[in-house]
Design a protein around this motif. Structure first.
Motif, PDB file in Angstrom:
ATOM      1  N   GLU A 112    -149.888 -58.417  97.070  1.00 44.08           N
ATOM      2  CA  GLU A 112    -148.608 -58.816  97.049  1.00 44.08           C
ATOM      3  C   GLU A 112    -148.708 -60.296  96.419  1.00 44.08           C
ATOM      4  O   GLU A 112    -149.820 -61.002  96.389  1.00 44.08           O
ATOM      5  CB  GLU A 112    -148.348 -59.192  98.627  1.00 44.08           C
ATOM      6  CG  GLU A 112    -146.959 -59.710  98.622  1.00 44.08           C
ATOM      7  CD  GLU A 112    -146.952 -60.159 100.176  1.00 44.08           C
ATOM      8  OE1 GLU A 112    -145.585 -60.677 100.635  1.00 44.08           O
ATOM      9  OE2 GLU A 112    -147.597 -60.030 101.107  1.00 44.08           O
ATOM     10  N   ILE A 113    -147.650 -60.481  95.328  1.00 44.63           N
ATOM     11  CA  ILE A 113    -147.582 -61.637  94.687  1.00 44.63           C
ATOM     12  C   ILE A 113    -146.438 -62.613  95.559  1.00 44.63           C
ATOM     13  O   ILE A 113    -145.325 -62.221  95.693  1.00 44.63           O
ATOM     14  CB  ILE A 113    -146.778 -61.734  93.305  1.00 44.63           C
ATOM     15  CG1 ILE A 113    -147.914 -60.580  92.565  1.00 44.63           C
ATOM     16  CG2 ILE A 113    -146.957 -63.088  92.378  1.00 44.63           C
ATOM     17  CD1 ILE A 113    -149.252 -61.207  92.213  1.00 44.63           C
ATOM     18  N   ALA A 134    -142.209 -63.117  84.744  1.00 40.10           N
ATOM     19  CA  ALA A 134    -143.805 -63.269  85.066  1.00 40.10           C
ATOM     20  C   ALA A 134    -143.982 -62.750  86.349  1.00 40.10           C
ATOM     21  O   ALA A 134    -145.264 -62.499  86.578  1.00 40.10           O
ATOM     22  CB  ALA A 134    -143.615 -64.829  85.224  1.00 40.10           C
ATOM     23  N   PHE A 135    -143.168 -62.944  87.339  1.00 39.05           N
ATOM     24  CA  PHE A 135    -143.624 -62.297  88.695  1.00 39.05           C
ATOM     25  C   PHE A 135    -143.880 -60.733  88.571  1.00 39.05           C
ATOM     26  O   PHE A 135    -144.939 -60.220  89.133  1.00 39.05           O
ATOM     27  CB  PHE A 135    -142.549 -62.624  89.592  1.00 39.05           C
ATOM     28  CG  PHE A 135    -142.735 -61.944  91.034  1.00 39.05           C
ATOM     29  CD1 PHE A 135    -143.172 -62.562  91.867  1.00 39.05           C
ATOM     30  CD2 PHE A 135    -142.047 -60.414  91.209  1.00 39.05           C
ATOM     31  CE1 PHE A 135    -143.297 -62.051  93.327  1.00 39.05           C
ATOM     32  CE2 PHE A 135    -142.304 -60.267  92.669  1.00 39.05           C
ATOM     33  CZ  PHE A 135    -142.784 -60.865  93.612  1.00 39.05           C
ATOM     34  N   ASP A 136    -142.995 -59.981  87.890  1.00 41.03           N
ATOM     35  CA  ASP A 136    -143.030 -58.455  87.821  1.00 41.03           C
ATOM     36  C   ASP A 136    -144.353 -58.228  87.042  1.00 41.03           C
ATOM     37  O   ASP A 136    -144.884 -57.346  87.557  1.00 41.03           O
ATOM     38  CB  ASP A 136    -141.878 -57.996  86.991  1.00 41.03           C
ATOM     39  CG  ASP A 136    -140.772 -58.036  88.087  1.00 41.03           C
ATOM     40  OD1 ASP A 136    -140.631 -58.150  89.068  1.00 41.03           O
ATOM     41  OD2 ASP A 136    -139.474 -57.889  87.657  1.00 41.03           O
ATOM     42  N   ALA A 137    -144.697 -58.888  85.956  1.00 38.38           N
ATOM     43  CA  ALA A 137    -145.757 -58.833  85.063  1.00 38.38           C
ATOM     44  C   ALA A 137    -147.119 -58.986  86.015  1.00 38.38           C
ATOM     45  O   ALA A 137    -148.050 -58.098  86.105  1.00 38.38           O
ATOM     46  CB  ALA A 137    -145.924 -59.595  84.046  1.00 38.38           C
ATOM     47  N   ARG A 164    -147.425 -58.771  89.489  1.00 39.20           N
ATOM     48  CA  ARG A 164    -147.483 -57.682  90.458  1.00 39.20           C
ATOM     49  C   ARG A 164    -147.993 -56.341  89.817  1.00 39.20           C
ATOM     50  O   ARG A 164    -148.821 -55.786  90.370  1.00 39.20           O
ATOM     51  CB  ARG A 164    -146.000 -57.554  91.002  1.00 39.20           C
ATOM     52  CG  ARG A 164    -146.175 -56.524  92.138  1.00 39.20           C
ATOM     53  CD  ARG A 164    -144.552 -56.628  92.882  1.00 39.20           C
ATOM     54  NE  ARG A 164    -143.418 -56.260  91.954  1.00 39.20           N
ATOM     55  CZ  ARG A 164    -142.143 -56.292  92.305  1.00 39.20           C
ATOM     56  NH1 ARG A 164    -141.913 -56.445  93.487  1.00 39.20           N
ATOM     57  NH2 ARG A 164    -141.304 -55.997  91.122  1.00 39.20           N
ATOM     58  N   ASN A 165    -147.299 -56.092  88.734  1.00 36.99           N
ATOM     59  CA  ASN A 165    -147.884 -54.961  87.765  1.00 36.99           C
ATOM     60  C   ASN A 165    -149.372 -54.894  87.674  1.00 36.99           C
ATOM     61  O   ASN A 165    -150.254 -54.075  87.955  1.00 36.99           O
ATOM     62  CB  ASN A 165    -147.192 -54.587  86.795  1.00 36.99           C
ATOM     63  CG  ASN A 165    -145.622 -54.217  86.955  1.00 36.99           C
ATOM     64  OD1 ASN A 165    -145.318 -53.712  88.093  1.00 36.99           O
ATOM     65  ND2 ASN A 165    -144.790 -54.442  85.957  1.00 36.99           N
ATOM     66  N   LEU A 166    -149.839 -56.117  87.092  1.00 35.88           N
ATOM     67  CA  LEU A 166    -151.226 -56.316  86.697  1.00 35.88           C
ATOM     68  C   LEU A 166    -152.213 -56.158  88.103  1.00 35.88           C
ATOM     69  O   LEU A 166    -153.318 -55.699  87.899  1.00 35.88           O
ATOM     70  CB  LEU A 166    -151.698 -57.646  86.021  1.00 35.88           C
ATOM     71  CG  LEU A 166    -151.056 -57.444  84.583  1.00 35.88           C
ATOM     72  CD1 LEU A 166    -151.429 -58.916  83.872  1.00 35.88           C
ATOM     73  CD2 LEU A 166    -152.116 -56.585  83.703  1.00 35.88           C
ATOM     74  N   ALA A 167    -151.773 -56.937  88.940  1.00 29.70           N
ATOM     75  CA  ALA A 167    -152.694 -56.846  90.384  1.00 29.70           C
ATOM     76  C   ALA A 167    -152.560 -55.510  90.984  1.00 29.70           C
ATOM     77  O   ALA A 167    -153.625 -55.402  91.916  1.00 29.70           O
ATOM     78  CB  ALA A 167    -151.836 -58.069  91.283  1.00 29.70           C
ATOM     79  N   ASN A 168    -151.628 -54.442  90.616  1.00 31.19           N
ATOM     80  CA  ASN A 168    -151.683 -53.425  91.208  1.00 31.19           C
ATOM     81  C   ASN A 168    -151.863 -52.271  90.201  1.00 31.19           C
ATOM     82  O   ASN A 168    -151.501 -50.968  90.441  1.00 31.19           O
ATOM     83  CB  ASN A 168    -150.484 -53.089  92.127  1.00 31.19           C
ATOM     84  CG  ASN A 168    -150.297 -53.823  93.248  1.00 31.19           C
ATOM     85  OD1 ASN A 168    -150.842 -53.718  94.157  1.00 31.19           O
ATOM     86  ND2 ASN A 168    -149.315 -55.162  92.965  1.00 31.19           N
TER      87      ASN A 168
END
Length: 224
Positions: free
Chosen positions: A3-4, A214-217, A219-223
């Protein structure tokens, strides 16, 4: 899933409103960094502008976007046992207590449990995770600080936090781990791969041309 969580560090109530407007709708939770000028050198809202917080406590005003955002208080304050009642009354549903900030952790955790407020303990780069053993059954998560100089946004990332996450995971395999400080597009993958499942990001989101992108990017990288 990692989660971000956006973080804001407002100097006053106006900045609080502006920053929350930027991250409103990105996440169900937003972390508000609370700095008393003692535990960390920086002073943030509501210290220095207590009248706005007093209105919230009196029920004359609500937290901005309080109907749509759940708030997490990162209490970078000395003796947080003296102020947790206020943050409970302000409607905060999650709190972070810094391990070095108090000698009354047991009392704080019991109070937060009584009011069903989720609580985590934050450890700094030099803290030893095994010291949390007496409290681990009373907390919901461990927050590893990813920077040396806490209380400021935009500080350089400390690679040491990756080793700290792995050590926490080794000692307490079932505890949820969050990271605050230095969380950016350059670090989210490493932190998630190490075992962090909540990543708190301030300047990397607020300072972006598009906070949502930035938030979406992240979250995508973290998952991945």
């Amino acid at each position: 899933m990692t989660e971000i969580i956006p973080a804001v560090l407002p100097e006053d109530y106006q900045e609080l409103r502006e920053d929350l407007a930027l991250v409103h709708g990105l996440s169900s939770f937003v972390q508000i960094d609370i700095c008393d000028g003692e535990f960390v050198p920086r002073l943030s809202w509501p210290y220095g502008e207590p009248e706005t917080f007093e209105k919230i406590l009196a029920g004359e005003e609500g937290m901005p976007f309080w109907k749509e955002i759940q708030f997490e208080a990162d209490l970078m304050v000395s003796n947080p046992e003296d102020v947790i009642d206020d943050w409970i009354n302000a409607g905060f549903s999650r709190m972070v207590i810094h391990y070095q900030s108090t000698n009354k952790l047991e009392d704080i955790l019991d109070k937060l449990s009584e009011f069903q407020v989720e609580c985590g303990i934050a450890i700094q780069i030099d803290d030893e995770p095994q010291d949390l053993a007496p409290y681990i059954d009373k907390i919901g998560f461990v927050q590893c600080m990813g920077i040396e100089n806490i209380g400021y946004q935009g500080e350089p990332f400390s690679q040491n936090v990756v080793h700290k996450i792995k050590k926490v995971r080794e000692i307490f395999p079932d505890i949820l781990i969050s990271v605050d400080g230095g969380v950016s597009l350059d670090t989210v993958e490493r932190l998630s791969d190490a075992g962090a499942r909540r990543l708190i990001s301030g300047s990397a989101i607020l300072g972006a041309e598009s906070p949502k992108e930035a938030f979406d990017a992240m979250r995508n990288l973290a998952n991945k």
